[in-house]
Design a protein around this motif. Structure first.
Motif, short mmCIF file in Angstrom:
data_model
loop_
_atom_site.label_atom_id
_atom_site.label_comp_id
_atom_site.label_asym_id
_atom_site.label_seq_id
_atom_site.Cartn_x
_atom_site.Cartn_y
_atom_site.Cartn_z
N SER A 1 0.81 -1.22 0.00
CA SER A 1 0.00 0.00 0.00
C SER A 1 0.85 1.27 0.00
N ASP A 2 2.17 1.11 0.22
CA ASP A 2 3.06 2.28 0.27
C ASP A 2 4.16 2.10 -0.76
N ASN A 3 3.94 2.64 -1.95
CA ASN A 3 4.86 2.41 -3.07
C ASN A 3 6.20 3.11 -2.92
N ASP A 4 6.26 4.18 -2.13
CA ASP A 4 7.46 5.01 -2.09
C ASP A 4 8.32 4.78 -0.84
N HIS A 5 7.73 4.28 0.22
CA HIS A 5 8.46 4.23 1.49
C HIS A 5 8.92 2.81 1.82
N TYR A 6 10.22 2.61 1.87
CA TYR A 6 10.78 1.32 2.25
C TYR A 6 10.95 1.26 3.77
N ILE A 7 10.38 0.24 4.38
CA ILE A 7 10.56 0.01 5.82
C ILE A 7 11.98 -0.46 6.09
N LEU A 8 12.51 -1.31 5.21
CA LEU A 8 13.88 -1.79 5.30
C LEU A 8 14.61 -1.49 4.00
N LYS A 9 15.85 -1.01 4.13
CA LYS A 9 16.63 -0.62 2.94
C LYS A 9 18.02 -1.24 3.02
N ASP A 10 18.21 -2.31 2.26
CA ASP A 10 19.52 -2.94 2.14
C ASP A 10 20.07 -3.39 3.50
N VAL A 11 19.25 -4.12 4.22
CA VAL A 11 19.63 -4.59 5.57
C VAL A 11 20.41 -5.90 5.47
N SER A 12 21.58 -5.93 6.10
CA SER A 12 22.41 -7.14 6.14
C SER A 12 22.99 -7.31 7.55
N PHE A 13 22.91 -8.51 8.08
CA PHE A 13 23.55 -8.85 9.35
C PHE A 13 23.46 -10.36 9.52
N HIS A 14 24.16 -10.88 10.50
CA HIS A 14 24.09 -12.31 10.78
C HIS A 14 23.93 -12.52 12.28
N VAL A 15 23.49 -13.71 12.64
CA VAL A 15 23.38 -14.10 14.05
C VAL A 15 24.09 -15.45 14.18
N GLU A 16 25.02 -15.52 15.10
CA GLU A 16 25.78 -16.75 15.28
C GLU A 16 25.01 -17.78 16.10
N HIS A 17 25.33 -19.03 15.88
CA HIS A 17 24.68 -20.11 16.63
C HIS A 17 24.94 -19.94 18.12
N GLY A 18 23.88 -19.99 18.93
CA GLY A 18 23.99 -19.87 20.37
C GLY A 18 24.18 -18.46 20.89
N GLU A 19 24.11 -17.48 20.01
CA GLU A 19 24.32 -16.08 20.40
C GLU A 19 23.01 -15.45 20.86
N TRP A 20 23.13 -14.41 21.69
CA TRP A 20 21.99 -13.56 22.04
C TRP A 20 22.23 -12.21 21.38
N LEU A 21 21.41 -11.88 20.38
CA LEU A 21 21.51 -10.61 19.67
C LEU A 21 20.32 -9.74 20.06
N SER A 22 20.60 -8.55 20.59
CA SER A 22 19.55 -7.57 20.85
C SER A 22 19.46 -6.61 19.67
N ILE A 23 18.23 -6.25 19.29
CA ILE A 23 18.00 -5.27 18.22
C ILE A 23 17.29 -4.08 18.84
N ILE A 24 17.89 -2.90 18.71
CA ILE A 24 17.31 -1.71 19.33
C ILE A 24 17.23 -0.59 18.30
N GLY A 25 16.49 0.48 18.65
CA GLY A 25 16.34 1.62 17.76
C GLY A 25 15.01 2.31 17.99
N HIS A 26 14.83 3.45 17.32
CA HIS A 26 13.58 4.21 17.41
C HIS A 26 12.39 3.36 16.99
N ASN A 27 11.20 3.73 17.45
CA ASN A 27 9.98 3.16 16.90
C ASN A 27 9.93 3.48 15.41
N GLY A 28 9.59 2.48 14.60
CA GLY A 28 9.55 2.69 13.15
C GLY A 28 10.88 2.49 12.45
N SER A 29 11.89 2.04 13.20
CA SER A 29 13.21 1.87 12.58
C SER A 29 13.32 0.57 11.79
N GLY A 30 12.32 -0.34 11.95
CA GLY A 30 12.31 -1.58 11.18
C GLY A 30 12.63 -2.83 11.98
#
Length: 277
Positions: free
Chosen positions: A15-44
């Protein structure tokens, strides 16, 4: 070895042709790791984990789960390897009792009755909810409900557990107790954990933290390095309690280092400072 690998992912709603929620996102999570993801509301943040769980489909890019490219053909198989706990546990309850609710996912997987009883009992014991197994989920406190939701995930024996702001409705004591429970389960079973949170005291217990900003990965670091940054508030984040306390103590004349200190480290430094005075 990466258990999750996200490569150059783009996502926008139809429904939103112009606004990308995520733009070229790359990362990895290792086996057995605890990864926290933080950021502003609406950051994706939430969009990212919903893509990993197959609840949403990326416009482009690739997501690998346990070495396999996530596709529409294997999405159900991969979901069996992932357990997700949401912000409001009431939306996840389906059983008349706590015991029934934890057993629900196992029934869907065709687990035998004997194995089911053993797993339910073990999961409830792990989260400290065994004495509540005959209670109605609706009659539990917020913290107890989240423990039951986590028990339902643990019983399924997933390789990955995702906490989507699962502690945000709890008081500080309840948040810490729940996160310590998750850490104990992670360490005991080698489960990989991804947690979306605004609570930096929760972040402190993780192995690594990823900051998202305007649909992109701003940075990844260890919690200690993150808390040493001077621009946390510009990122919409508050300082952890120990940092606030350390600043106040330094202003009162205590000789403390500038870098981040855990509660235990701060306690030890205060003992040292007290004996020197």
């Amino acid at each position: 070895m990466a258990i999750i690998d996200v490569k150059n992912v783009f996502f926008k709603y139809e429904s939103d042709n112009d606004h990308y929620i995520l733009k070229d996102v790359s990362f990895h999570v290792e086996h057995g790791e605890w990864l926290s993801i933080i950021g502003h509301n609406g950051s994706g943040k939430s969009t990212t984990v919903r893509l990993i769980d197959g609840l949403l489909e990326a416009e482009s890019g690739e997501i690998y789960i346990t070495g396999d490219l996530l596709t529409p053909e294997n999405v159900w198989e991969k979901r069996h390897q992932i357990g997700m706990v949401f912000q409001n546990p009431d939306n996840q309850f389906v059983g008349a009792t706590v015991e029934d609710d934890v057993a629900f996912g196992l029934e869907n997987q065709g687990v035998t009755l004997e194995e089911m009883k053993a797993r339910v009992s073990q999961a409830l014991d792990l989260v400290g909810m065994s004495e509540f197994k005959q209670r109605e989920p609706a009659r539990l406190s917020g913290g107890q409900k989240q423990r039951v939701a986590i028990a339902g995930v643990v019983a399924l024996r997933p390789k990955i557990m995702i906490l989507d702001e699962a502690t945000s409705m709890l008081d500080p004591e309840g948040r810490l107790a729940l996160i310590e429970t998750v850490k104990r389960i992670k360490d005991q079973y080698g489960i990989t954990v991804i947690s979306i949170t605004h609570d930096l005291d929760e972040v402190a217990l993780s192995d690594r933290v990823l900051i998202m900003k305007e649909g992109q990965v701003e940075s990844t670091s260890r919690p200690r390095d993150l808390f040493g940054r001077k621009d946390l508030q510009l990122l919409g984040l508050d300082l952890p309690f120990t940092q606030h306390l350390k600043i106040a103590l330094k202003a009162s004349g205590f000789d403390l280092p500038d870098d981040y200190l855990t509660e235990k480290e701060l306690q030890e430094k205060l003992w040292e400072s007290t004996f020197k005075m």
